[in-house]
Design an enzyme around this catalytic site. Sequence first.
Site, short mmCIF file in Angstrom:
data_model
loop_
_atom_site.label_atom_id
_atom_site.label_comp_id
_atom_site.label_asym_id
_atom_site.label_seq_id
_atom_site.Cartn_x
_atom_site.Cartn_y
_atom_site.Cartn_z
N LYS A 24 -16.54 -54.24 69.56
CA LYS A 24 -17.51 -53.25 69.29
C LYS A 24 -17.02 -51.96 69.34
O LYS A 24 -15.51 -51.79 69.84
CB LYS A 24 -18.83 -53.36 70.29
CG LYS A 24 -18.34 -53.18 71.70
CD LYS A 24 -19.67 -53.09 72.60
CE LYS A 24 -20.33 -54.61 72.50
NZ LYS A 24 -21.26 -54.68 73.74
N LYS B 95 -22.84 -60.54 65.46
CA LYS B 95 -24.24 -59.87 66.42
C LYS B 95 -24.79 -58.68 65.75
O LYS B 95 -23.82 -58.00 65.32
CB LYS B 95 -23.49 -59.51 67.81
CG LYS B 95 -23.03 -60.68 68.48
CD LYS B 95 -22.20 -60.04 69.74
CE LYS B 95 -23.11 -59.31 70.54
NZ LYS B 95 -21.99 -58.47 71.73
#
Length: 251
Positions: free
Chosen positions: A29, A87
Amino acid sequence: MLLLISPDSVEEALDCAKAAEHLDIVDVKKPDEGSLGANFPWVFREIRDAVPADKPVSATVGDVPYKPGTVAQAALGAVVSGATYIKVGLYGCTTPEQGVEVMRAVVRAVKDRRPDALVVASGYADAHRVGCVNPLAVPDIAARSGADAAMLDTAVKDGTRLFDHVPPDVCAEFVRRAHASGLLAALAGSITQADLGPLTRMGTDIVGVRGAVCEGGDRNAGRIQPHLISAFRAEMDRHGREHPVGVPAAN
């Protein structure tokens, strides 16, 4: 319970690789773009190459707006880059219907390209602070869209924790709803070793951490330490032995 660790750079991914035997998923991320901020494709590929080939790597595609087409394209990019888990943070979705519309587009984009990839619909424990969909609606959104897992994280990284916003009994209900729909249940949000008891007892499938395995417990200024990953896993395993729970298969 699977351990997901979130390095914020290739250098930290190499630290994760040193402790690869103690973790299950490496999560890519870009924290300065949000709780589930998406990193650059080239950074993802570097991290994918830095960790063992048999270790799953997940990619966040952002704290996304209510723009199904845009989000679907981002999810496809994550799959093309080599992500095993994709995600999606339902930040801009204010109703379950909007969440389902976004996630259906993501599921189609991902599964058309790679049927075995796992799609994760992520809500926020502190949804009341950012105006997005209720946390307990996320398992139903995931199920109706054909996703594989439902997740909760925190949207605002200000030192407050998962259980500060969604207490353990409500988290347990989240896990129960996910399992009732045949989904994996993932929980994150400044989780520490002290939280592993309740997380294990409620049957959590995936626990996501960063600060707990960083030097000084600082997710921003600290760097991931292999020995802290090992210690966290040891505590996870201890609770797993004391409170064994069957793990459901993903859809």
